[in-house]
Design an enzyme around this catalytic site. Structure first.
Site, mmCIF file in Angstrom:
data_model
loop_
_atom_site.group_PDB
_atom_site.id
_atom_site.type_symbol
_atom_site.label_atom_id
_atom_site.label_comp_id
_atom_site.label_asym_id
_atom_site.label_seq_id
_atom_site.Cartn_x
_atom_site.Cartn_y
_atom_site.Cartn_z
ATOM 1 C CB ALA A 146 -25.066 -6.533 -33.379
ATOM 2 C CB THR B 89 -22.691 -0.976 -37.581
ATOM 3 O OG1 THR B 89 -22.766 0.132 -36.689
ATOM 4 C CG2 THR B 89 -21.971 -0.563 -38.850
ATOM 5 C CD GLU B 90 -27.885 -4.711 -41.113
ATOM 6 O OE1 GLU B 90 -28.171 -4.553 -42.317
ATOM 7 O OE2 GLU B 90 -28.654 -5.197 -40.272
ATOM 8 C CB SER C 297 -23.781 7.728 -40.964
ATOM 9 O OG SER C 297 -22.449 7.949 -40.558
ATOM 10 C CB ILE D 266 -20.205 -6.112 -33.790
ATOM 11 C CG1 ILE D 266 -21.220 -5.934 -34.936
ATOM 12 C CG2 ILE D 266 -20.895 -6.189 -32.427
ATOM 13 C CD1 ILE D 266 -21.953 -4.594 -34.976
ATOM 14 C CB ALA E 209 -23.245 4.320 -25.958
ATOM 15 C CD GLU F 261 -20.527 3.999 -28.649
ATOM 16 O OE1 GLU F 261 -21.532 4.547 -28.195
ATOM 17 O OE2 GLU F 261 -20.138 2.877 -28.288
ATOM 18 C CB THR G 42 -19.254 10.181 -38.081
ATOM 19 O OG1 THR G 42 -20.490 10.714 -38.585
ATOM 20 C CG2 THR G 42 -19.024 8.794 -38.674
HETATM 21 N N1 CAA Z 1 -33.959 9.091 -28.735
HETATM 22 C C1 CAA Z 1 -35.210 8.574 -28.945
HETATM 23 N N2 CAA Z 1 -35.789 8.522 -30.170
HETATM 24 C C2 CAA Z 1 -35.082 9.001 -31.205
HETATM 25 C C3 CAA Z 1 -33.786 9.545 -31.057
HETATM 26 C C4 CAA Z 1 -33.239 9.593 -29.756
HETATM 27 N N3 CAA Z 1 -32.006 10.077 -29.549
HETATM 28 N N4 CAA Z 1 -33.343 9.939 -32.270
HETATM 29 C C5 CAA Z 1 -34.321 9.670 -33.147
HETATM 30 N N5 CAA Z 1 -35.365 9.085 -32.503
HETATM 31 C C6 CAA Z 1 -36.652 8.679 -33.078
HETATM 32 C C7 CAA Z 1 -37.344 9.883 -33.735
HETATM 33 O O1 CAA Z 1 -38.096 10.588 -32.783
HETATM 34 C C8 CAA Z 1 -38.195 9.218 -34.774
HETATM 35 O O2 CAA Z 1 -39.360 8.719 -34.148
HETATM 36 P P1 CAA Z 1 -40.818 8.950 -34.814
HETATM 37 O O3 CAA Z 1 -40.738 8.235 -36.145
HETATM 38 O O4 CAA Z 1 -41.742 8.310 -33.844
HETATM 39 O O5 CAA Z 1 -40.987 10.412 -34.980
HETATM 40 C C9 CAA Z 1 -37.367 8.013 -35.220
HETATM 41 O O6 CAA Z 1 -36.448 7.746 -34.139
HETATM 42 C C10 CAA Z 1 -36.582 8.274 -36.493
HETATM 43 O O7 CAA Z 1 -35.762 9.411 -36.235
HETATM 44 P P2 CAA Z 1 -35.068 10.264 -37.368
HETATM 45 O O8 CAA Z 1 -36.069 10.571 -38.442
HETATM 46 O O9 CAA Z 1 -34.357 11.380 -36.714
HETATM 47 O O10 CAA Z 1 -34.034 9.191 -37.971
HETATM 48 P P3 CAA Z 1 -32.908 9.378 -39.044
HETATM 49 O O11 CAA Z 1 -32.983 8.248 -39.989
HETATM 50 O O12 CAA Z 1 -32.909 10.770 -39.581
HETATM 51 O O13 CAA Z 1 -31.567 9.096 -38.181
HETATM 52 C C11 CAA Z 1 -29.630 9.716 -36.935
HETATM 53 C C12 CAA Z 1 -31.129 9.891 -37.166
HETATM 54 C C13 CAA Z 1 -29.333 10.565 -35.722
HETATM 55 C C14 CAA Z 1 -28.816 10.197 -38.108
HETATM 56 C C15 CAA Z 1 -29.309 8.222 -36.651
HETATM 57 O O14 CAA Z 1 -29.418 7.454 -37.840
HETATM 58 C C16 CAA Z 1 -27.936 8.006 -36.057
HETATM 59 O O15 CAA Z 1 -27.737 8.221 -34.865
HETATM 60 N N6 CAA Z 1 -26.948 7.561 -36.850
HETATM 61 C C17 CAA Z 1 -25.638 7.171 -36.340
HETATM 62 C C18 CAA Z 1 -25.632 5.724 -35.967
HETATM 63 C C19 CAA Z 1 -24.528 5.375 -34.998
HETATM 64 O O16 CAA Z 1 -24.231 6.098 -34.074
HETATM 65 N N7 CAA Z 1 -23.945 4.205 -35.185
HETATM 66 C C20 CAA Z 1 -22.950 3.710 -34.294
HETATM 67 C C21 CAA Z 1 -23.214 2.281 -33.995
HETATM 68 S S1 CAA Z 1 -22.441 1.542 -32.588
HETATM 69 C C22 CAA Z 1 -20.764 1.707 -32.774
HETATM 70 O O17 CAA Z 1 -20.314 2.659 -33.223
HETATM 71 C C23 CAA Z 1 -19.709 0.725 -32.431
HETATM 72 C C24 CAA Z 1 -19.964 -0.208 -31.367
HETATM 73 O O18 CAA Z 1 -19.459 -1.291 -31.400
HETATM 74 C C25 CAA Z 1 -20.789 0.196 -30.247
#
Ligand code: CAA
Length: 381
Positions: free
Chosen positions: A123, A125-126, A131, A158, A243, A364, A366
């Site tokens: 969980a 997403t809100e 994104s 979720i 994932a 997971e 977009t």
């Molecule tokens: N692995 C480890 N650390 C990571 C990482 C990764 N893949 N990606 C980012 N980080 C870390 C960065 O290193 C950074 O750390 P520091 O502050 O120590 O430098 C911190 O996290 C922040 O990173 P960003 O500045 O890159 O963060 P951001 O706000 O720009 O976001 C993003 C990056 C890739 C856009 C992220 O927000 C993202 O992945 N968004 C999509 C979310 C998503 O996939 N949601 C799906 C939810 S689940 C689902 O779909 C359904 C279900 O039921 C499962």
């Protein structure tokens, strides 16, 4: 270089294919129609060890890794995408616990979530944090007197949330620190203050329930914190990296399923006095579908190989997921086209597969988010 599966993996593929054919395919249309989650099928998956993939044997798992998950999930997706998604998304929490959990958490939860047949959910997403995962507003305030966290907030979309007995909830333990104030906390179903809200009425993937989860002064022991306070964003991102390989596998499986159905139909369907397989226009559709799906498959297996080898794979996971999702829509669309009017009818599986495939471009992360991840990696940002 060796592109072949190990002997155990060939056996796993065979077992997953048989299970999908015997148990998943027969109910795929019905669970789509009735919008029900077939709990008995999940328990059968557990019995056969699928829910323990990637979890060490001492905690009830069957070992293996990302390649094994890809094998099982893609075989399931050929026949029933909702079941493939259910397995793939369930596995996120056992994998988080395997990597970040305390010994006590592993002993308490992993046997239940593997051979025990209990469902887990993830969980993050809100309503205001899709994104932009860093936009989470759910809070978990530490109560030192009772050594508990008190959760308040709402999660949405979720997968499996309404069926899960254990949920990894991402909540702010220190809102002043942004992403460094986010923590991963386990909440069990039945905990006072936790309720399941709306079950979404979806376009596709209707054999898996997508729920709203509401936390109102929901108290959990502080020992339910996974990893360290403030480690939640990294745990979420790493969990999503893994994932996304599973989602890539869903995309590959559903495309392979669509090709299989198209080949069969093209050989059976007679038009203009001959099977439509003799028509060059449709032969070229099949050639495109097969080539793109083969390419998608190897991107997925390569990301899984990197994962299992302990090498970085964030970019490759994003690439394989984005590409497999795009191809899933492409291949199911052409398969439906090949089936003509029959493909559009509810009695044939193609229209369901077309609807199911679309989600791989959305959940997971977009496709647009994957372009962010990939371009940042390529450009070294
Ligand atoms: N692995 C480890 N650390 C990571 C990482 C990764 N893949 N990606 C980012 N980080 C870390 C960065 O290193 C950074 O750390 P520091 O502050 O120590 O430098 C911190 O996290 C922040 O990173 P960003 O500045 O890159 O963060 P951001 O706000 O720009 O976001 C993003 C990056 C890739 C856009 C992220 O927000 C993202 O992945 N968004 C999509 C979310 C998503 O996939 N949601 C799906 C939810 S689940 C689902 O779909 C359904 C279900 O039921 C499962």
């Amino acid at each position: 270089m060796d592109f072949s599966l190990a002997r155990e993996q060939e056996l796993l593929k065979k077992m997953a294919a048989q299970f999908a054919e015997n148990e998943l395919e027969p109910v795929a249309a019905e669970i789509d129609e009735t919008h029900t989650f077939p709990m008995e099928n999940f328990q059968k998956m557990a019995k056969l060890g699928f829910t323990g993939i990637g979890v060490p044997k001492e905690y009830g798992g069957v070992g293996g890794g990302a390649v094994d998950e890809v094998i099982a999930v893609s075989e399931f997706a050929k026949k029933c995408m909702a079941s493939a998604a259910t397995l793939s998304i369930h596995l996120i929490t056992p994998h988080i616990l395997t990597q970040f959990g305390t010994e006590e958490q592993k002993e308490k939860y992993l046997p239940r979530l593997t051979k025990g047949g209990e469902v887990a959910a993830f969980a993050l997403t809100e309503p205001g944090a899709g994104s932009d995962a860093a936009g989470v507003q759910t809070k978990a305030v530490y109560d030192a007197e009772r050594d508990e966290y008190v959760l308040n907030g709402t999660k949405c979309f979720i997968t499996g949330g309404s069926r899960a007995s254990v949920i990894t909830v991402f909540a702010l333990t220190d809102p002043s620190k942004g992403t460094k104030g986010l923590s991963a906390i386990l909440v069990e179903a039945g905990t006072p203050g936790f309720t399941v809200g709306k079950i979404e009425n979806k376009m596709g993937l209707r054999g898996s329930e997508t729920a709203e989860l509401i936390f109102e002064d929901c108290r959990v022991p502080a020992s339910n914190l996974v990893g360290k306070p403030g480690q939640g964003f990294k745990i979420a991102m790493q969990a999503l990296d893994s994932a996304r390989i599973g989602t890539g596998a869903q995309g590959v499986g559903i495309a392979e399923g669509a090709i299989g159905l198209s080949v069969k139909y093209m050989k059976e369907r007679i038009q203009f006095g001959k099977p439509i397989a003799a028509l060059q226009g449709l032969q070229w559709y099949i050639a495109d579908m097969a080539t793109k799906t083969e390419a998608a498959k190897w991107l997925v297996y390569h990301a899984a190989y990197l994962h299992d080898s302990g090498k970085p794979f964030t970019m490759e996971a994003a690439m394989c997921k984005m590409n497999a999702a795009e191809n899933a829509r492409f291949a199911t669309n052409l398969a439906l086209q090949i089936h003509g009017g029959y493909g559009y009818m509810h009695d044939y599986p193609l229209e369901r597969m077309y609807r199911d495939a679309k989600i791989t471009e959305i959940y997971e992360g977009t496709s647009e988010i994957h372009k962010v991840v990939i371009s940042r990696a390529v450009l070294g940002k």
